[in-house]
Scaffold this motif. Sequence first.
Motif, PDB file in Angstrom:
ATOM      1  N   SER A  10       0.817  -1.216   0.000  1.00  0.00           N
ATOM      2  CA  SER A  10       0.000   0.000   0.000  1.00  0.00           C
ATOM      3  C   SER A  10       0.852   1.267   0.000  1.00  0.00           C
ATOM      4  O   SER A  10       0.342   2.363  -0.198  1.00  0.00           O
ATOM      5  CB  SER A  10      -0.934   0.004   1.226  1.00  0.00           C
ATOM      6  N   GLY A  11       2.178   1.123   0.219  1.00  0.00           N
ATOM      7  CA  GLY A  11       3.055   2.299   0.313  1.00  0.00           C
ATOM      8  C   GLY A  11       3.566   2.751  -1.046  1.00  0.00           C
ATOM      9  O   GLY A  11       3.328   2.109  -2.069  1.00  0.00           O
ATOM     10  N   VAL A  13       6.764   3.040  -2.180  1.00  0.00           N
ATOM     11  CA  VAL A  13       7.835   2.226  -2.761  1.00  0.00           C
ATOM     12  C   VAL A  13       7.266   0.896  -3.247  1.00  0.00           C
ATOM     13  O   VAL A  13       7.569   0.440  -4.355  1.00  0.00           O
ATOM     14  CB  VAL A  13       8.966   2.012  -1.721  1.00  0.00           C
ATOM     15  N   SER A  35       0.106  -4.582   6.400  1.00  0.00           N
ATOM     16  CA  SER A  35       0.250  -5.014   7.796  1.00  0.00           C
ATOM     17  C   SER A  35      -1.029  -5.687   8.294  1.00  0.00           C
ATOM     18  O   SER A  35      -2.086  -5.576   7.673  1.00  0.00           O
ATOM     19  CB  SER A  35       0.617  -3.828   8.684  1.00  0.00           C
ATOM     20  N   SER A  38      -4.039  -3.419   8.682  1.00  0.00           N
ATOM     21  CA  SER A  38      -4.081  -2.333   7.704  1.00  0.00           C
ATOM     22  C   SER A  38      -5.506  -2.037   7.235  1.00  0.00           C
ATOM     23  O   SER A  38      -6.297  -2.961   6.978  1.00  0.00           O
ATOM     24  CB  SER A  38      -3.235  -2.728   6.487  1.00  0.00           C
ATOM     25  N   THR A  82       8.729  -2.124   3.638  1.00  0.00           N
ATOM     26  CA  THR A  82       8.094  -1.985   4.955  1.00  0.00           C
ATOM     27  C   THR A  82       8.950  -1.110   5.872  1.00  0.00           C
ATOM     28  O   THR A  82      10.095  -0.811   5.548  1.00  0.00           O
ATOM     29  CB  THR A  82       8.014  -3.389   5.588  1.00  0.00           C
ATOM     30  N   SER A 189       7.845  12.528  -1.539  1.00  0.00           N
ATOM     31  CA  SER A 189       7.531  11.087  -1.543  1.00  0.00           C
ATOM     32  C   SER A 189       8.593  10.301  -0.791  1.00  0.00           C
ATOM     33  O   SER A 189       8.343   9.164  -0.366  1.00  0.00           O
ATOM     34  CB  SER A 189       7.390  10.553  -2.970  1.00  0.00           C
ATOM     35  N   ARG A 193       4.011   7.455   2.471  1.00  0.00           N
ATOM     36  CA  ARG A 193       2.630   7.855   2.180  1.00  0.00           C
ATOM     37  C   ARG A 193       1.855   8.354   3.394  1.00  0.00           C
ATOM     38  O   ARG A 193       0.894   9.109   3.245  1.00  0.00           O
ATOM     39  CB  ARG A 193       1.887   6.655   1.572  1.00  0.00           C
ATOM     40  N   ASN A 311      13.901   9.071  -6.337  1.00  0.00           N
ATOM     41  CA  ASN A 311      14.047   8.407  -5.030  1.00  0.00           C
ATOM     42  C   ASN A 311      13.249   7.118  -4.931  1.00  0.00           C
ATOM     43  O   ASN A 311      13.665   6.165  -4.268  1.00  0.00           O
ATOM     44  CB  ASN A 311      13.642   9.354  -3.887  1.00  0.00           C
TER      45      ASN A 311
END
Length: 347
Positions: A10-11, A13, A35, A38, A82, A189, A193, A311
């Motif tokens: 969900s992030g 990266v 997680s 989440s 993570t 970023s 998030r 990044n």
Amino acid sequence: MNNVAVIGASGYVGAELIGLLCKHNKVAIKHLLVSENSCSEGKLFSDLHGRWQGVCDVPLQSFSSQWFDEYASTIDSVFFATPHEFSADWAQAFVNAGVKVFDLSGGFRLNDAQDYPKYYGFEHSHIDALEVAKYGLAEWHESSIKETALVAVPGCYPTASLLALKPITENLFYLENSLIVVNGISGVSGAGRSASLATNFNEVSLGAYNILKHRHQPEISQEAGTEVIFNPHLAPYKRGLLSTVTLQLKEDITTEQIEQAFINAYQDKALIRLLNTWPKIDNVAHTPFADIHWQYDEQKHVLVVSCAIDNLLKGAASQALQCFNISNDLPSQYSLLAPNYIGGSYE
Ligand SMILES: NC(=O)C1=CN([C@@H]2O[C@H](COP(=O)(O)OP(=O)(O)OC[C@H]3O[C@@H](n4cnc5c(N)ncnc54)[C@H](OP(=O)(O)O)[C@@H]3O)[C@@H](O)[C@H]2O)C=CC1
Ligand SMILES: CC(=O)N[C@@H](CCC(=O)OP(=O)(O)O)C(=O)O
């Protein structure tokens, strides 16, 4: 086919990485995880990250020890996008289950376990695994990436900084005990998030942060083989990172030697572009490239090198994929560039 799972889907990266894995013809994505509690659990990946609607409409599962017991042994590789502490806690279990781990967090980047409480705020739970993990700066560590089951994918600032520094530090061109200064600038970023006041649209204004205490200072110093001063800055744009390093060189070092060092390091590296002008964020954003340019003052023996990357890509997801490719005996740039790309032209 290599069966893979991504934890941290969900992030930011994780999302970039999944986008790249979808285009990789030797990868089968088996599990996308978040997680245990989440709020994204059960949602489609593409509902969270709209860019991938129709490309990856896979539901997100939650990671738990039950999930691990049931599925870990069915996958070949896992990517951790993570928090650092989660990676530190779980990577060794996957390695023990025969799974290759590509950790995009800082959970395994530092060799000295004592640096974890100091720079990361937690005691490392797997000091033994720290000794096994290999640092995965793709252009510099091909052979150790191939050998290990646990790759510590470098941080975003360290990637750009080390790509700029290593042709000089590996050749010992710098004056011993002189100050090496690394100035980094990142888009927002880089902070991930989750919302925070510091990354709120109304609050972000170009400025330095975490001076003399950022966790990337020991990482850059460790991999450069010499102490550096690292000055991170946050800037009001979404993605892209620029690192500009300044070194005092030994008196007898010439412009030709520096030129040769950069050519030797990167002439056969498809994702590094040696420019004849200063790199810009906009030229690398949304690409896996690192752009580099340098200038040397032969009278003062001062060298300045600047490197720009995205990044989230070269600073995280695309470099992780480079490590995966190397680990699987594929060219580092496999699936990141067109197959017939030969550096500046097409065959
Ligand atoms: N942003 C960047 O430019 C870079 C980031 N990194 C590193 O990559 C990692 C991810 O960064 P980023 O994507 O920015 O961060 P985000 O905050 O955007 O994403 C973090 C992800 O981790 C998941 N997560 C959090 N806690 C757990 C847990 N206990 N178990 C399983 N999953 C969990 C979150 O899922 P949910 O909250 O939905 O459960 C979310 O998917 C970090 O370690 C970061 O330091 C590395 C290089 C560059
Ligand atoms: C702008 C911003 O906040 N950047 C983050 C670094 C990026 C990141 O997530 O750290 P890793 O590369 O170590 O994983 C920071 O300074 O903490």
